[in-house]
Design an enzyme around this catalytic site. Sequence first.
Site, PDB file in Angstrom:
ATOM      1  CB  CYS A 190      -3.722   8.791  -1.701  1.00  0.00           C
ATOM      2  SG  CYS A 190      -2.334   9.212  -0.358  1.00  0.00           S
TER       3      CYS A 190
ATOM      4  CG  HIS B 207      -1.151   6.213  -5.516  1.00  0.00           C
ATOM      5  ND1 HIS B 207      -1.335   4.671  -5.870  1.00  0.00           N
ATOM      6  CD2 HIS B 207      -1.945   6.651  -4.259  1.00  0.00           C
ATOM      7  CE1 HIS B 207      -2.170   4.785  -4.759  1.00  0.00           C
ATOM      8  NE2 HIS B 207      -2.633   5.478  -3.950  1.00  0.00           N
TER       9      HIS B 207
END
Length: 361
Positions: free
Chosen positions: A330, A314
């Site tokens: 992440c 992301h």
Amino acid sequence: MTGLVSRFALIAVLALSACDDNPPAKPAPAKTVQKSPAPTPVVPAPPAVAAASPIAQTINAATFDPAASDPDAHRNLLIRVQTLLDRAHFSPGVIDGRDGTNLTLAIKAFQASRDLPATGEIDKALVDTLTAADGGAVLVDYQITAQDVAGPFSPELPKEDYEAMAQLPAMNYHTPLEMLAERFHMDEALLQLLNPGVDFGAAGTNIVVTAAGADTLDRKVDRIEIDKALGQVRAFDKDGVELAVYPATVGSTERPAPSGEWAVRTLAPAPTYTYDPSRLTFGKPKAKLTIKAGPNNPVGSTWIDLTKDTYGIHGTPDPKLVNKRASHGCVRLTNWDAKELGSAVNKGAKVIFMGAEARVS
């Protein structure tokens, strides 16, 4: 930043919370991957003619001189090299005219793809190879438009004040300066340095900006390698040709990213973010919160959802911190790199995590 992914329809906006902070189960080891040399990239046309200012002209003509000791000349060459690497899809992260780990990684990757000694250093062979493939100006003129300054803009809040963020209707840019810097892949300080005394909120003002890459790839991404030790993401097509390389923040020693092979489940180009205190060990809110979409959302403006539940690739509201601070598990890219990767990735593309986190939380 990290996120718990809700079940969603493909046309819906994706709701997220931070990535699971528990160590993930270990799947089978990743397969050995052969890297193919990248072809000469297709370089988009610059958005305008070369900038007329003297400093821009100097930067556009910057060359490698091993005897040079002038710090301004070194900065000018760094700006040119960073912009050309960005246009070749070997991202240095934020274009800031400074040396650093992300630039070194981008140079090494580019050198390896062109069969040059992978030193990570700027030398004549690097500059000659970059400019032979792309001789276009790296700084161009841009006129600030009424739309640029119209907003809406969002107030700047403390980075982990999730309760205050949840009250906002959107997580927009804070200022025209921030918006313009991100559009042209620049550090805000460099944009101000190149345009001393400029009011970035005044429509009709002419400014100097980088002619950065187009945030698109010319082929589909079928495999992604995530190097946890280096802090780097590499994208390949179905034939194993390397299409792009990006700096990344990948987990931490306390909250590691997954290991092994997973896949891309889907893409959310405008994700919301859900803070769920029942799953997280950071932040202070006691109740579940949803933060609206926008470039300053905690997961930025793009979410690439992985088949490893709660994990994704992301964007970020802090592009200059990519590969400089730990994440909660992440894979964090600049917003523009996440957008570029997301625009080209195939659903079901392999995602291979390799190495081990070196950054402490």
